[in-house]
Each structure stands twice: as C-alpha cells, then as structure tokens.
Design a protein around this motif. Structure first.
Motif, mmCIF file in Angstrom:
data_model
loop_
_atom_site.group_PDB
_atom_site.id
_atom_site.type_symbol
_atom_site.label_atom_id
_atom_site.label_comp_id
_atom_site.label_asym_id
_atom_site.label_seq_id
_atom_site.Cartn_x
_atom_site.Cartn_y
_atom_site.Cartn_z
ATOM 1 N N LYS A 291 -28.080 24.940 -18.492
ATOM 2 C CA LYS A 291 -27.345 25.103 -19.478
ATOM 3 C C LYS A 291 -25.406 24.990 -18.849
ATOM 4 O O LYS A 291 -24.280 26.058 -18.959
ATOM 5 C CB LYS A 291 -26.964 27.050 -20.025
ATOM 6 N N LYS A 292 -25.774 24.200 -17.920
ATOM 7 C CA LYS A 292 -24.573 24.071 -17.212
ATOM 8 C C LYS A 292 -24.613 21.751 -16.939
ATOM 9 O O LYS A 292 -25.394 21.897 -16.614
ATOM 10 C CB LYS A 292 -24.305 24.018 -16.071
ATOM 11 N N PRO A 293 -23.591 21.194 -16.579
ATOM 12 C CA PRO A 293 -23.272 20.006 -16.092
ATOM 13 C C PRO A 293 -23.818 20.667 -14.816
ATOM 14 O O PRO A 293 -23.913 20.635 -13.917
ATOM 15 C CB PRO A 293 -21.937 19.936 -16.145
ATOM 16 N N SER A 294 -24.843 18.674 -14.554
ATOM 17 C CA SER A 294 -25.109 19.021 -12.934
ATOM 18 C C SER A 294 -25.795 17.209 -12.852
ATOM 19 O O SER A 294 -25.987 16.822 -13.511
ATOM 20 C CB SER A 294 -26.514 19.680 -13.207
ATOM 21 N N ALA A 295 -24.995 17.328 -11.557
ATOM 22 C CA ALA A 295 -25.908 15.847 -11.618
ATOM 23 C C ALA A 295 -27.117 15.367 -10.899
ATOM 24 O O ALA A 295 -27.979 14.484 -10.806
ATOM 25 C CB ALA A 295 -25.276 15.584 -10.178
ATOM 26 N N ALA B 147 -23.622 19.165 -33.635
ATOM 27 C CA ALA B 147 -23.760 19.556 -35.130
ATOM 28 C C ALA B 147 -25.159 19.551 -35.366
ATOM 29 O O ALA B 147 -25.827 20.459 -36.214
ATOM 30 C CB ALA B 147 -23.201 18.213 -35.610
ATOM 31 N N LEU B 148 -26.173 18.788 -34.677
ATOM 32 C CA LEU B 148 -28.057 18.501 -34.539
ATOM 33 C C LEU B 148 -28.161 20.076 -34.074
ATOM 34 O O LEU B 148 -28.685 20.369 -34.867
ATOM 35 C CB LEU B 148 -27.904 17.803 -33.892
ATOM 36 N N PHE B 149 -27.851 20.388 -32.616
ATOM 37 C CA PHE B 149 -28.262 21.700 -32.445
ATOM 38 C C PHE B 149 -28.015 23.318 -33.630
ATOM 39 O O PHE B 149 -28.775 24.117 -33.541
ATOM 40 C CB PHE B 149 -27.077 21.685 -31.180
ATOM 41 N N LEU B 150 -26.586 23.289 -33.748
ATOM 42 C CA LEU B 150 -26.179 24.387 -35.027
ATOM 43 C C LEU B 150 -27.137 24.165 -36.586
ATOM 44 O O LEU B 150 -26.829 25.390 -36.836
ATOM 45 C CB LEU B 150 -24.785 23.819 -35.365
ATOM 46 N N ALA B 151 -27.635 23.271 -37.245
ATOM 47 C CA ALA B 151 -28.121 22.167 -37.832
ATOM 48 C C ALA B 151 -29.748 22.811 -37.436
ATOM 49 O O ALA B 151 -30.467 23.388 -38.821
ATOM 50 C CB ALA B 151 -28.050 21.440 -38.953
ATOM 51 N N THR B 152 -30.310 22.528 -36.594
ATOM 52 C CA THR B 152 -31.674 23.270 -36.750
ATOM 53 C C THR B 152 -32.347 23.829 -35.155
ATOM 54 O O THR B 152 -33.654 23.737 -35.268
ATOM 55 C CB THR B 152 -32.476 21.253 -35.964
ATOM 56 N N GLY B 153 -31.012 24.823 -35.356
ATOM 57 C CA GLY B 153 -31.686 25.887 -34.619
ATOM 58 C C GLY B 153 -31.694 26.235 -33.166
ATOM 59 O O GLY B 153 -32.744 26.548 -32.712
ATOM 60 N N GLN B 154 -31.138 24.638 -32.427
ATOM 61 C CA GLN B 154 -31.606 24.439 -30.831
ATOM 62 C C GLN B 154 -30.510 25.543 -30.218
ATOM 63 O O GLN B 154 -29.689 26.104 -30.677
ATOM 64 C CB GLN B 154 -31.018 23.770 -30.640
ATOM 65 N N ASP B 155 -30.818 25.869 -28.883
ATOM 66 C CA ASP B 155 -30.240 26.660 -28.133
ATOM 67 C C ASP B 155 -29.264 25.742 -28.095
ATOM 68 O O ASP B 155 -28.962 25.369 -27.374
ATOM 69 C CB ASP B 155 -30.931 26.950 -26.562
ATOM 70 N N GLU B 156 -27.444 26.495 -28.575
ATOM 71 C CA GLU B 156 -26.447 26.124 -28.966
ATOM 72 C C GLU B 156 -25.883 25.662 -27.179
ATOM 73 O O GLU B 156 -25.264 25.082 -26.981
ATOM 74 C CB GLU B 156 -25.953 26.658 -29.350
ATOM 75 N N ALA B 157 -26.100 27.222 -25.904
ATOM 76 C CA ALA B 157 -25.861 26.680 -25.302
ATOM 77 C C ALA B 157 -26.350 25.765 -24.483
ATOM 78 O O ALA B 157 -25.262 24.389 -22.749
ATOM 79 C CB ALA B 157 -26.064 27.965 -23.852
ATOM 80 N N HIS B 158 -27.422 24.235 -24.448
ATOM 81 C CA HIS B 158 -27.528 23.186 -23.882
ATOM 82 C C HIS B 158 -26.880 22.068 -24.445
ATOM 83 O O HIS B 158 -26.675 21.166 -23.804
ATOM 84 C CB HIS B 158 -29.319 23.462 -24.086
ATOM 85 N N VAL B 159 -25.969 22.412 -25.181
ATOM 86 C CA VAL B 159 -25.402 20.801 -26.043
ATOM 87 C C VAL B 159 -24.665 21.082 -24.644
ATOM 88 O O VAL B 159 -24.267 19.788 -24.018
ATOM 89 C CB VAL B 159 -23.734 21.645 -26.611
ATOM 90 N N VAL B 160 -23.819 21.520 -23.882
ATOM 91 C CA VAL B 160 -23.630 20.977 -22.049
ATOM 92 C C VAL B 160 -23.816 19.997 -21.514
ATOM 93 O O VAL B 160 -23.609 19.655 -21.052
ATOM 94 C CB VAL B 160 -23.155 22.226 -21.781
#
Length: 402
Positions: free
Chosen positions: A231-235, A298-311
C-alpha cells in the motif's frame, strides 16, 4: 433488549461504545439503524441516503466492516465492448467503472472503441505473487548474518511450516533478505491463487517466524517491516513486482489513430516521451504513465478490491513507438493486487460487477487481471490521444465537467 433511546443516551454519555450496540439488539440491521441515528444526533446533517442499501449487512459485518451505519453510493458506468486477446481473457468485454469523475468512462470507452476496431489488445500476466516482509532485530550484524544464513539453508523447512496454514498459498522464495545494521528484513514471497492473499500470507509468515525464533533466537520486532511493500509506492515493487505483473500491447494503424484520436502516431509518441517518461523522471515519480490510477481506482471500487492498493496499481510504464508508420502502444503494470474470491468481492454489488465480465469466483483471477490491463491501456491511450490532439480541455468542457 435495551430501548433504542436508552442506547443512544448511553452512547452520548460515554457509558457505551459504538461496537457494543450489537450486544443489546436483536439483529444487525437494528444495530446499524441505532448507530446511524446516534451519529445523526452529533453531526450537522442527516444520513438519509446512507441509510438505503441492499447489501446483506449481516454477512458484511462478519468480515468486511465494523461499526456500520449504512453504505455509500458511487455511480457505476460501463465501457466497451473491449476486445481482449489474452491467454485467459478472450473476446469482447464490458467493463464496470465506479467513479464520480465526469468524462472518465467516456474516455475509457473511446479507447475501447479504438482497440476493438484495431483487432484487440494482447495481454499477458508476467508474474503473480504476494509478499510479507517482517523486521527482525539481532544482537549485532554478525548475528543478523547468521540468521540470514539459517533462513537460506532452511528454506524448505520454513516453506513447509508456512504452507501448513493454508490450502492455497505456496511460499515461492524468501528474497531479498536485507540487512541494515543489526536489523534483518526477509521478504517472504507467495502465490495465493484467486485470493488477493494479504491475510493468507500474513498468517503463513507468522507461523514460519515462530519456527525461526525457536531455532535462532531471533527477535521479531514487527510482522511487517515495510519491505513487503504494501500500500505504498516502491522501487522494489517496480522491479520485483507484487500482486499481478501485467503487460498489455497493441499496434494501431496510423489511419485509425487519425480517425479516432484526431492525431498522429508521432504526436502520441512525443507526448508519451515528454510527459510520461521525461516529465515523470524530473518529478521523481514512480508512475511513468498518465493516469493508471483512474482506471485501477474505478475498477477497484466497482469490484470490491482493496482500494488502498490503488497506490500500487498507479505505478507502471507506458510505452509508445512508431512502427512502420503505425502506433505501437503498451502499458506495463508491475504491481496490481487483485482478487475474484474473498474479501470485498463477496459483497453483492462487487459480485455483480465481476459477473459482468464473467470473472467472479475461483479460477477467474487471471482472466480478470488481463481485462484490467486492457482497460488501463484503453484509458491511457485515450488520454494521450486527447493530449496529443489538444482535445483534453475541450472534452471536459463539452461534457459539462467543471
């Protein structure tokens, strides 16, 4: 049962906590209604719309939410048909997108139209993994290196121990094992099937660490030491990958670029280099793209994914080249945790949106991943085309988006 007004009075006085309401009510719906009414008494507005929902809250409170007061509503649109030529996803798909950003669905839909006209987008999953990386404190760097060696020499024992907690997860490797001073950060890497797998790998890693501590005397400071990287951007995730690592690509004839995007392959290539590559580099960004997060979110919100992983899904690289006068266009997404089973996917609205694409349940996550990659390409292609033709602001204005 305690009277509703008595419960609200106790909540107001501090004699009862929000999570204790269920102890004094006959069902979850009654608890939700009382909790919501209490919140209304201490807030400036009403929750009339939050109160209306069709989800089975009895089921939701078991694994998905605490202290519920209702639900929110986000508009869901569909983009498509989107032609996908994947290893798992083959054919035309309509993609549900939950968003309140005007013009997003229209933009993705334009990309879908161009992709489908051009014969479809090729998608592939490069790797599939989920990680958990604890932090261990040793007495010295010498002791830390001894623990590192023990882990490397006894991987098979740790693997057996970790996998004893799950019928789906498999420990693939423990790598890298980083040593910083007297701290040790071993990255446990798993495959997790159709589940996104964070809970699975957490439980499995904890079991393996119990064995590690007994055998080496290692002191586990925390089950997560941020080398996961969750849940964080990472190299590290950009290079090693996490969740699904995916690529989608397409070659679009120059005439189609001109007709649909009102621009040229050369112009799209220039915008991609100047904006996504050079612009991102000078900004120190880990997202060498225009807006992956729009489609992922938009896909995460529609399909029940963990929204914190959008990052994590926002990271990735867009590639655009001129090939024999035509446009080669590709998106590479190194880090997209996805699930078609468990977690938020069990909520009724999420299941329905997944079923639009026929990707709900066991055995469908690879198909879903390829559709996600294709959707990201559609949105990215459309936006870069709009930027190359100078139509971005005009599209928002025409659609009345302020």
């Amino acid at each position: 049962m305690v009277d509703k007004n008595e419960i609200i009075k106790k909540l107001s006085s501090g004699d009862m906590k929000l999570h204790e309401i269920e102890k004094f009510t006959s069902n979850v719906k009654e608890s939700v209604d009382i909790r919501r009414e209490y919140i209304e008494t201490i807030s400036a507005g009403s929750l009339d719309n939050v109160a209306h929902y069709s989800l089975d809250m009895e089921e939701a409170v078991k694994k998905n939410i605490e202290n519920p007061v209702g639900t929110i509503q986000i508009p869901v649109g569909v983009a498509g048909p989107l032609k996908v030529q994947g290893e798992y996803a083959k054919g035309d798909f309509y993609v549900p997108l939950a968003t309140s950003e005007g013009a997003l669905v229209a933009s993705v839909n334009r990309g879908c139209s161009l992709i489908t006209q051009a014969g479809g987008v090729t998608t592939r999953i490069i790797s599939d993994k989920m990680t958990r990386a604890p932090v261990i404190k040793a007495e010295s760097v010498i002791k830390a290196l001894e623990i590192k060696t023990w882990i490397e020499d006894n991987f098979h024992i740790l693997k057996e121990t970790a996998e004893s907690t799950t019928s789906h997860g498999k420990l693939l490797k423990i790598d890298p094992i980083l040593v910083v001073g007297s701290y040790l950060y071993p990255r446990f890497v798993y495959s997790t099937g159709d589940s996104m797998g964070m809970n699975m790998v957490t439980i499995a890693t904890e079991k393996a660490l119990d064995l590690l501590q007994k055998k080496t005397g290692a002191h586990v400071v925390a089950l997560s030491g941020n080398v996961c990287v969750d849940k964080k951007p990472s190299a590290l995730n950009m290079v090693e990958g996490r969740g699904k690592t995916m690529i989608a690509e397409i070659v679009i004839p120059a005439e189609m670029v001109k007709q649909k995007l009102k621009t040229t392959p050369q112009a799209v290539v220039e915008v991609n280099v100047a904006k996504n590559l050079v612009g991102s580099a000078i900004a120190g960004s880990m997202g060498f793209n225009a807006h992956y997060a729009n489609m992922i979110g938009a896909l995460f919100l529609a399909t029940g994914q963990d929204e914190a992983h959008v990052v994590e899904g926002s990271m990735g690289i867009t590639t655009a080249e001129e090939q024999n006068g035509d446009l080669y266009f590709a998106v590479t997404l190194p880090d997209v945790p996805l699930a078609t089973f468990g977690g938020g996917t069990r909520l009724e609205t999420a299941r329905e949106c997944l079923e639009i694409m026929d990707v709900y349940g066991a055995g469908k996550v690879q198909k879903f991943a390829e559709i996600v990659a294709a959707t990201v390409l559609a949105g990215e292609l459309s936006l870069l085309g709009a930027l190359a033709s100078g139509h971005l602001a005009r599209a928002h204005k025409d659609l009345g988006r302020g």
